[in-house]
Design a protein around this motif. Structure first.
Motif, PDB file in Angstrom:
ATOM      1  N   ASP A   1      86.702  -3.114  52.848  1.00 29.24           N
ATOM      2  CA  ASP A   1      86.706  -4.493  53.366  1.00 29.24           C
ATOM      3  C   ASP A   1      87.077  -5.517  52.297  1.00 29.24           C
ATOM      4  OD1 ASP A   1      85.148  -4.114  56.122  1.00 29.24           O
ATOM      5  OD2 ASP A   1      84.162  -2.894  54.586  1.00 29.24           O
TER       6      ASP A   1
ATOM      7  N   ARG B   1      92.938  -0.913  59.915  1.00 30.74           N
ATOM      8  CA  ARG B   1      91.634  -1.053  60.572  1.00 30.74           C
ATOM      9  C   ARG B   1      91.612  -2.194  61.578  1.00 30.74           C
ATOM     10  NH1 ARG B   1      88.814  -4.586  58.390  1.00 30.74           N
ATOM     11  NH2 ARG B   1      89.018  -3.882  56.230  1.00 30.74           N
ATOM     12  N   GLY B   2      92.236  -3.319  61.229  1.00 32.08           N
ATOM     13  CA  GLY B   2      92.153  -4.512  62.070  1.00 32.08           C
ATOM     14  C   GLY B   2      90.803  -5.192  61.901  1.00 32.08           C
ATOM     15  N   ILE B   3      90.617  -6.273  62.658  1.00 35.21           N
ATOM     16  CA  ILE B   3      89.364  -7.028  62.517  1.00 35.21           C
ATOM     17  C   ILE B   3      88.240  -6.286  63.231  1.00 35.21           C
ATOM     18  CG2 ILE B   3      88.185  -9.195  63.085  1.00 35.21           C
ATOM     19  CD1 ILE B   3      90.932 -10.568  62.893  1.00 35.21           C
ATOM     20  N   ASP B   4      87.101  -6.199  62.554  1.00 34.75           N
ATOM     21  CA  ASP B   4      85.907  -5.613  63.150  1.00 34.75           C
ATOM     22  C   ASP B   4      84.783  -6.618  62.881  1.00 34.75           C
ATOM     23  OD1 ASP B   4      83.523  -4.341  63.615  1.00 34.75           O
ATOM     24  OD2 ASP B   4      83.978  -2.553  62.438  1.00 34.75           O
ATOM     25  N   THR B   5      84.440  -7.397  63.898  1.00 33.20           N
ATOM     26  CA  THR B   5      83.511  -8.515  63.659  1.00 33.20           C
ATOM     27  C   THR B   5      82.084  -8.055  63.337  1.00 33.20           C
ATOM     28  OG1 THR B   5      83.265  -8.727  66.030  1.00 33.20           O
ATOM     29  CG2 THR B   5      84.764 -10.292  64.976  1.00 33.20           C
TER      30      THR B   5
ATOM     31  N   CYS C   1      89.958  -9.952  58.441  1.00 31.44           N
ATOM     32  CA  CYS C   1      90.433  -8.566  58.464  1.00 31.44           C
ATOM     33  C   CYS C   1      90.255  -7.899  57.095  1.00 31.44           C
ATOM     34  CB  CYS C   1      91.898  -8.575  58.885  1.00 31.44           C
ATOM     35  SG  CYS C   1      92.621  -6.955  59.081  1.00 31.44           S
TER      36      CYS C   1
ATOM     37  N   ASP D   1      97.443 -12.473  59.509  1.00 33.19           N
ATOM     38  CA  ASP D   1      96.705 -11.250  59.852  1.00 33.19           C
ATOM     39  C   ASP D   1      95.207 -11.397  59.560  1.00 33.19           C
ATOM     40  OD1 ASP D   1      98.971  -9.413  60.539  1.00 33.19           O
ATOM     41  OD2 ASP D   1      99.589 -10.008  58.525  1.00 33.19           O
ATOM     42  N   LYS D   2      94.813 -12.605  59.169  1.00 33.40           N
ATOM     43  CA  LYS D   2      93.393 -12.898  58.861  1.00 33.40           C
ATOM     44  C   LYS D   2      92.913 -12.152  57.621  1.00 33.40           C
ATOM     45  CE  LYS D   2      92.274 -15.843  62.081  1.00 33.40           C
ATOM     46  NZ  LYS D   2      93.587 -16.453  61.927  1.00 33.40           N
ATOM     47  N   ILE D   3      93.822 -12.035  56.655  1.00 33.71           N
ATOM     48  CA  ILE D   3      93.425 -11.500  55.350  1.00 33.71           C
ATOM     49  C   ILE D   3      93.340 -12.685  54.386  1.00 33.71           C
ATOM     50  CG2 ILE D   3      94.138 -10.055  53.390  1.00 33.71           C
ATOM     51  CD1 ILE D   3      95.508  -8.209  55.510  1.00 33.71           C
TER      52      ILE D   3
ATOM     53  N   PHE E   1      93.516  -2.710  55.416  1.00 29.62           N
ATOM     54  CA  PHE E   1      93.019  -3.815  56.254  1.00 29.62           C
ATOM     55  C   PHE E   1      93.803  -3.840  57.570  1.00 29.62           C
ATOM     56  CE2 PHE E   1      92.128  -6.580  52.181  1.00 29.62           C
ATOM     57  CZ  PHE E   1      91.068  -5.764  51.841  1.00 29.62           C
TER      58      PHE E   1
END
Ligand code: BGC
Length: 269
Positions: free
Chosen positions: A89, A136-140, A146, A188-190, A133
Motif C-alpha cells: 500500500d 490491486r485497485g482501490i480497496d477502501t 490506491c 488513478d488515485k495514487i 497499486f
C-alpha cells in the motif's frame, strides 16, 4: 483524530539505520506491517534490531535484503512481499548515500554510486509499487487512495551544496520524479509526495554533530536551533501515508527546523 495505517503494508527502503529506522517505527506504530529493507548482509543485524524494537512495541514486520539500485533485486522484493502479504500500500523511498568530493576530484564511480541509489533506486521501487497499486485497485478497507509513495529527498533539493554535487543533483532530480509521478498517476488515485529532511542526527552526517564545535556551527544554519531526530521525519511520513493527508499530492515538505529559510540572511543581505 488518529493517524491510522491499519491493514496496510509498507516498504521502507534503507530502514536499518537513521531516518529509515525512524520512519519504519512510526509507520509500524500507526498499524501498518513494515518491510524493513536493508541493502546488504552487513546491515542485516541492524535491520533485525529495528524489527525487534518494532515487534516488542506490538508492531508487525519483516526484514528484507535488497539493493534498490539493482533492477532484478527490486523486482524480486516486490514479488516476495506481495506473495507473503497480498499487496503493498505504501512505499517510502528512503535509501540514500553520500559520496562527497570537491567537484573536480569527483570520480565517475562516486557520481554513479550516488545516482544509482538516490535516484535510480527511487525509480525502480516506484515503478514496481505503482504496477502493484494499479493491479490491486482501490480497496477502501485499507485506504481511500490506491497507493501512496513518499520520497525522502533533502533540503538540498533546493539548497545548493558545494562539495556534494552528486548528492544535490540526485535530490533536485527527485523533485521532478515525484511531481511527474503525482501528475501521471493522480487520476488513478495514487498520491506521491516528498519529505525534505534538514540536518537529522544520523550516521550519514556524524561529522556535522559529533563534536561540540561541529554541532555549534551546524546550529547556526538552523533557526529552530536544534538538530532533528529520525522521529521528526517518521511523524510526517506516517501522516502523509494516511488518509488524513488524502488531498496532499505532488508536495515537497521540508522538515528542517527552518533551514530552508536561510538563517544566514537573518541579519543582513
Ligand atoms: C544530508 C546531511 C546534511 C543535511 C543538511 C542531508 O540531506 O544527508 O548530511 O547534514 O542534509 O545539510
Amino acid at each position: 483524530m488518529e493517524v491510522s495505517l491499519k491493514n496496510q503494508v509498507a516498504i521502507i527502503t534503507g530502514a536499518s539505520s537513521g531516518i529509515g529506522t525512524g520512519i519504519a517505527k512510526s509507520i509500524a506504530e500507526a498499524g501498518a506491517t513494515v518491510i524493513i529493507n536493508h541493502s546488504s548482509e552487513k546491515s542485516l543485524e541492524n535491520a533485525q534490531e529495528v524489527l525487534k524494537e518494532i515487534t516488542d512495541a506490538g508492531g508487525n514486520g519483516i526484514t528484507y535484503q535488497c539493493d534498490v539500485s539493482k533492477e532484478d533485486e527490486v523486482i524480486k522484493m516486490f514479488k516476495d512481499v506481495i506473495e507473503k502479504f497480498g499487496t503493498v500500500d505504501i512505499l517510502i523511498n528512503n535509501a540514500g548515500i553520500q559520496k562527497d568530493a570537491k567537484f573536480t576530484e569527483m570520480t565517475l564511480d562516486d557520481w554513479n554510486a550516488v545516482m544509482n541509489v538516490n535516484l535510480t533506486g527511487h525509480f525502480l521501487c516506484s515503478r514496481e509499487a505503482i504496477k502493484e497499486f494499479l493491479r490491486r485497485g482501490i480497496d477502501t478497507s485499507r485506504s481511500v487512495a490506491c497507493g501512496k509513495i513518499i520520497h525522502i529527498s533533502s533540503v538540498h533539493e533546493v539548497i545548493p551544496w558545494a562539495g556534494h554535487a552528486n548528492y544535490a543533483a540526485s535530490k533536485g532530480a527527485i523533485k521532478m520524479l515525484m511531481q511527474t509521478l503525482a501528475q501521471e498517476y493522480g487520476p488513478d488515485k495514487i498520491r506521491v509526495n516528498s519529505i525534505g529532511p534538514g540536518a537529522i542526527q544520523t550516521p550519514i552526517n556524524k561529522a556535522a554533530w559529533e563534536t561540540k564545535d561541529a554541532l555549534n556551527s551546524l546550529l547556526e544554519l538552523i533557526p529552530y536551533n536544534r538538530i532533528g531526530q529520525p522521529k521528526d521525519i517518521g511523524n510526517l511520513a506516517a501522516f502523509l501515508a494516511s488518509d488524513l493527508a488524502d488531498y496532499i499530492s505532488g508536495a515537497s515538505i521540508f522538515v528542517d527546523g527552518g533551514m530552508t529559510s536561510l538563517e544566514s540572511f537573518a541579519d543582513n543581505g
